[in-house]
Design an enzyme around this catalytic site. Structure first.
Site, short mmCIF file in Angstrom:
data_model
loop_
_atom_site.label_atom_id
_atom_site.label_comp_id
_atom_site.label_asym_id
_atom_site.label_seq_id
_atom_site.Cartn_x
_atom_site.Cartn_y
_atom_site.Cartn_z
N TYR A 76 -0.29 -0.03 -10.99
CA TYR A 76 0.25 0.70 -9.84
C TYR A 76 1.69 0.30 -9.54
CZ TYR A 76 -4.58 2.05 -9.11
OH TYR A 76 -5.83 2.57 -9.27
N SER A 77 2.39 -0.13 -10.56
CA SER A 77 3.73 -0.69 -10.37
C SER A 77 4.75 0.37 -9.95
CB SER A 77 4.20 -1.36 -11.67
OG SER A 77 5.56 -1.69 -11.61
N ASN A 78 5.37 0.15 -8.78
CA ASN A 78 6.50 1.00 -8.37
C ASN A 78 7.67 0.82 -9.32
OD1 ASN A 78 5.19 1.97 -6.04
ND2 ASN A 78 5.82 0.18 -4.86
N LEU A 80 7.60 0.22 -12.59
CA LEU A 80 7.41 1.03 -13.79
C LEU A 80 7.79 2.48 -13.52
CD1 LEU A 80 4.04 -0.15 -15.43
CD2 LEU A 80 6.38 -0.61 -16.20
#
Length: 302
Positions: A76-78, A80
């Protein structure tokens, strides 16, 4: 590569981000003035600290003639998502090394699907291999396995010495405006740069969104890499992570929804809600003397 290195022309950011004063009795009855630094509005696809941290790294990649970026993050990386969007906007390839090889055979969640739609090539690795990436040999093997050995490496969360220069600009935008500049922290890079950019007499306050108590060392290490040693007045307000990264218990969800309803402001849950909860709690506990101006840096949107 025939591509100009002026990101302001290519990406058209909108700094300085605006300030919004919030009238909330939970602060005002303690004599505390609350401002929001709307860094979520600095760029439509690279909001807040993502723009601040990525921009110096993107400039370095363009100057060096790289055709591809590689970076790291969870499901759920912002970070990325922002890197994938930057690659699409700049017309360069992106590779995301994703923590958790068990995700490889599953349908992509909305966050990773957005990365893929923006052209990011996703490479899933085991959590143990992911944790080992600080070791140069392990990193080289990860990059080779992802087919990204020649790519420009952006660290997890975008936090490195270059990123601190971008975040220091955020601090300079707040000079003469606030007593305390507060920001939610993942990897610590935003706080490390923010503190360096503030003027003497101002202080930076970080609210970690992960459990573990490891951030102080990370921030000191980043400042040493960038500046040769500690810079600025900063501290951490621990114990507001609500159980760890991406944990949004019912009480936090209710608080965020209430804050949004009171002030007509969309509250991002993973970082911003925890920051605002912490500032509300600290204010009600009398942490900030009457007459203090506190600025919450809004690093992203829902």
């Amino acid at each position: 590569m025939n591509r100009p290195a002026n990101l302001d022309v290519l990406l058209q950011p909108r700094p300085p981000s605006p300030l919004q004063e919030i009238h909330d009795e939970r602060f005002e009855r303690h004599g505390v003035r609350l401002l929001l630094k709307r860094d979520d509005l600095v760029h439509p696809e690279l909001p807040g600290n993502k723009w601040r941290k990525l921009a110096p790294n993107l400039r370095a990649a363009l100057r060096a003639g790289h055709e591809e970026l590689v970076t790291f993050g969870g499901a759920y990386s912002n970070h990325l998502r922002a890197t994938a969007a930057a690659g699409r906007l700049l017309g360069i390839g992106t590779v995301g090394i994703v923590r958790g090889d068990e995700l490889a055979g599953r349908p992509l969640n909305d966050s990773l699907a957005r990365c893929a739609a923006d052209g990011m090539r996703l490479h899933f690795v085991s959590r143990s291999r992911y944790r080992a990436k600080a070791d140069p040999q392990a990193l080289a093997e990860l990059l080779d396995g992802a087919g990204a050995s020649g790519a420009y490496v952006v660290p997890e969360g975008g936090s490195n010495a270059l990123a601190l220069a971008g975040c220091a600009e955020l601090g300079r935008e707040l000079r003469g405006v606030t007593d305390v500049a507060a920001v939610a922290c993942g990897t610590g890079g935003t706080l490390a740069g923010l503190a360096a950019g503030l003027a003497p007499g101002q202080r930076a306050l970080g609210v970690p969104v992960l459990a573990g108590g490891f951030l102080s060392g990370e921030i000191r290490s980043l400042q040493t890499e960038a500046y040769g040693g500690p810079v600025g007045d900063w501290s951490l307000a621990e114990d507001f992570h609500h159980g760890g990264y991406a944990r949004v218990p019912a009480a936090l969800e209710s608080f965020a929804a209430d804050f949004a309803a009171r002030h007509g402001f969309p509250v991002e849950r993973i970082y911003v809600a925890k920051l605002l909860w912490a500032l509300t709690t600290l204010t009600e506990a009398g942490t900030f003397p009457p007459g203090t101006t506190v600025t919450a840096i809004i690093t992203g949107r829902p």
